[in-house]
Design an enzyme around this catalytic site. Structure first.
Site, PDB file in Angstrom:
ATOM      1  N   CYS A  26       0.824  -1.219   0.000  1.00 47.37           N
ATOM      2  CA  CYS A  26       0.000   0.000   0.000  1.00 47.37           C
ATOM      3  C   CYS A  26       0.859   1.271   0.000  1.00 47.37           C
ATOM      4  O   CYS A  26       1.574   1.535   0.963  1.00 47.37           O
ATOM      5  CB  CYS A  26      -0.910  -0.051   1.233  1.00 47.37           C
ATOM      6  N   CYS A  29       0.091   3.739   2.794  1.00 45.32           N
ATOM      7  CA  CYS A  29       0.591   3.188   4.064  1.00 45.32           C
ATOM      8  C   CYS A  29       2.072   3.535   4.236  1.00 45.32           C
ATOM      9  O   CYS A  29       2.513   3.896   5.323  1.00 45.32           O
ATOM     10  CB  CYS A  29       0.419   1.671   4.106  1.00 45.32           C
TER      11      CYS A  29
END
Length: 102
Positions: A26, A29
């Site tokens: 991600c 993230c």
């Protein structure tokens, strides 16, 4: 000392626990990683930050109905007191934490 379980950490008395539900793949993230490091330094001793990889810990993600990553959840003595999906700037996260920690 035995490693504490996820539920033991979020239910512990004392300081709030900010959980970062993330995934290695991600992008947002990864962008949150330095933000969380900055927050940890700014709020040392006032909030505990733990990271939970949703791919390695799907039960925890399912338990808290995490549908997207990153998802940040702030717990105090086992209760969810704040939750946000998506990346956010350090200043905004710091403001949120100041409302909930002493």
């Amino acid at each position: 000392m035995a490693k504490k379980s996820f539920n033991e950490l979020i239910n512990a008395p004392g300081m709030p626990v900010l959980v970062d539900f993330f995934a290695e793949w991600c992008g947002p993230c990864k962008a949150m990683a330095p933000v969380l490091q900055q927050i940890a330094a700014e709020h040392a001793g006032k909030v505990k930050i733990i990271k939970v990889d949703v791919d390695k810990n799907p039960a925890a993600a399912q338990q808290f109905r995490v549908q997207g990553v990153p998802t940040l959840i702030l717990f105090h003595q086992g209760k969810t007191i704040w939750r946000q999906s998506g990346a956010m700037p350090a200043q905004q996260l710091s403001q949120v934490l100041k409302q909930h920690i002493q």
